[in-house]
Design an enzyme around this catalytic site. Sequence first.
Site, PDB file in Angstrom:
ATOM      1  N   GLU A 170       0.791  -1.201  -0.016  1.00 31.42           N
ATOM      2  CA  GLU A 170      -0.093  -0.238   0.021  1.00 31.42           C
ATOM      3  C   GLU A 170       0.585   1.304  -0.037  1.00 31.42           C
ATOM      4  O   GLU A 170       0.670   2.068   0.864  1.00 31.42           O
ATOM      5  CB  GLU A 170      -1.047   0.068   1.309  1.00 31.42           C
ATOM      6  CG  GLU A 170      -1.783  -1.088   1.028  1.00 31.42           C
ATOM      7  CD  GLU A 170      -3.127  -0.854   1.912  1.00 31.42           C
ATOM      8  OE1 GLU A 170      -2.998   0.013   2.922  1.00 31.42           O
ATOM      9  OE2 GLU A 170      -3.925  -1.707   2.153  1.00 31.42           O
ATOM     10  N   GLU A 388      -5.110  -8.658   0.926  1.00 25.91           N
ATOM     11  CA  GLU A 388      -5.816  -8.311   2.218  1.00 25.91           C
ATOM     12  C   GLU A 388      -7.404  -8.014   1.902  1.00 25.91           C
ATOM     13  O   GLU A 388      -7.777  -7.248   0.743  1.00 25.91           O
ATOM     14  CB  GLU A 388      -5.088  -7.062   2.662  1.00 25.91           C
ATOM     15  CG  GLU A 388      -3.966  -7.196   3.512  1.00 25.91           C
ATOM     16  CD  GLU A 388      -3.561  -5.709   4.131  1.00 25.91           C
ATOM     17  OE1 GLU A 388      -4.268  -5.023   4.845  1.00 25.91           O
ATOM     18  OE2 GLU A 388      -2.142  -5.521   4.179  1.00 25.91           O
TER      19      GLU A 388
END
Length: 488
Positions: A170, A388
């Site tokens: 991320e 995720e």
Amino acid sequence: MFHETLDSFPKDFLWGAASAAYQIEGAFDADGKGPSIWDEFTKIPGKTFEGTNGDVAIDHYHRYKEDVKLMADMGLKAYRFSVSWSRILPEGEGVVNEAGLQFYEDLVDELIKNGVEPVLTLYHWDLPLALQEKYNGWESRETIKAFKQYCELLFERLGKKVTYWVTFNEQNVFTSMGYRWESHPPNVSDTKRLFEANHIINLANAEAINLFKEMVPEGKIGPSFGYGPVYPLTSDPSDVLAAENAHDFNNAWWLDIYCKGKYPVTTFKRLKRMGIAPTVLPEDEELLKSAKPDFLGINYYHGGTVKQNKLENPTENEETNKQFSSTDPYLMQPKDEQSQSPEVPMFQSTENPSLEKTDWGWEIDPVGFRVALRQVFARYDLPLFVTENGLGALDELTKEEEIHDDYRIAYLENHISEMKKSISDGVDMIGYCAWSFTDLLSWLNGYKKRYGFVYVNRTETDEKDMKRIPKKSFYWYKELIENNGKNI
Ligand code: BG6
């Protein structure tokens, strides 16, 4: 009534769960580990919920065998974890700490012995503090050299044992939180610095991928991106344009670089006019174009909704900006005031009237998951690995030591069902890692906000016995893995 006919999940689909070093390991200074920027940041008063930090976390460093045993009991096919850079290179570069390398090799061996495929993340936010102090971290190209040394050590040591590698977790989130919202280290609010550091991380990502291709030709590597689809609030073409702008700024800004090696032209031009575009050297362009990921990791929690930005109501805009600051990193607007630019912000974030929210205000949007997977696959044509997805909730331990987390089961079931539809739509999917395997330390929200299949008996203020207790969702996921998602 029309029913969709769904394809089955691929035979070797990687049903997994994920974690990150700082959130589980603890042992923050054990066996020669050096400090990371998170070891320092969490000690700044007021930065984390009840001042929590990862000094002890859930003590996975000492209990990893017990945790892997639980994975084996569950029948988990893949486990995504991250390596703490400063455990291996305490100073970020130079002298190697053999004990650190050995820890990760032992973990990988234990996983393999138990039939669990390791998925290794190289960078899940815990930069060695020494690099921050010496070079200003990701603001210097020196840090790329250090990152290459770190990658080389891991490729050399684990390249034959680990097939799936994630470069950066991320990048969109940690750069924005760290250089704009002051809610991650290095605790800065400066958009010029944000875009410069982000560019350097892009270069580090490309270098790591190219090195990997040389050293681990049989392996697969890619970044994990926090992706959210952007919806226009209405069908007013100005809202649709705002959504296009938001997508360009929040998604394509990173994904185009990873997959096409170039920045999306509209956002780049805009940042340039605002005086905050990154410095791109001619050799950077070449490097970025040369590095091709094998897959894209997708972290999905939710998307966002936007409308046309109306300058006449700047206060409302400011409020929305604040709302998206520390708890919700997934949808950001350019911060114009910093550059003193007269530009009208490209879009304005707003509520989505169709969606419910979690206790922490994150929208719950399973259909958006299908939209996300479809969009990314159609645009970039790479296999996707969901690295995720999960629900942060308050879990209650009953007197009988059970956790009845039916809400988590419902959340996961709805999301997995949409993922199955996206596979039927033709999306090429490698696997799905729920966030998270055990409960763990939330970067900013302590231990209250739990995500795990396995409860960990501790709170913010009391470490208790850290007993691992499988939740109801543990047994639900175990069965789902057993029948390869047939009943979804
Ligand atoms: C992702 C991160 O952004 O969200 C994880 O990669 C993190 O490390 C997860 O834990 C959930 O965030 P939070 O703030 O709810 O703990």
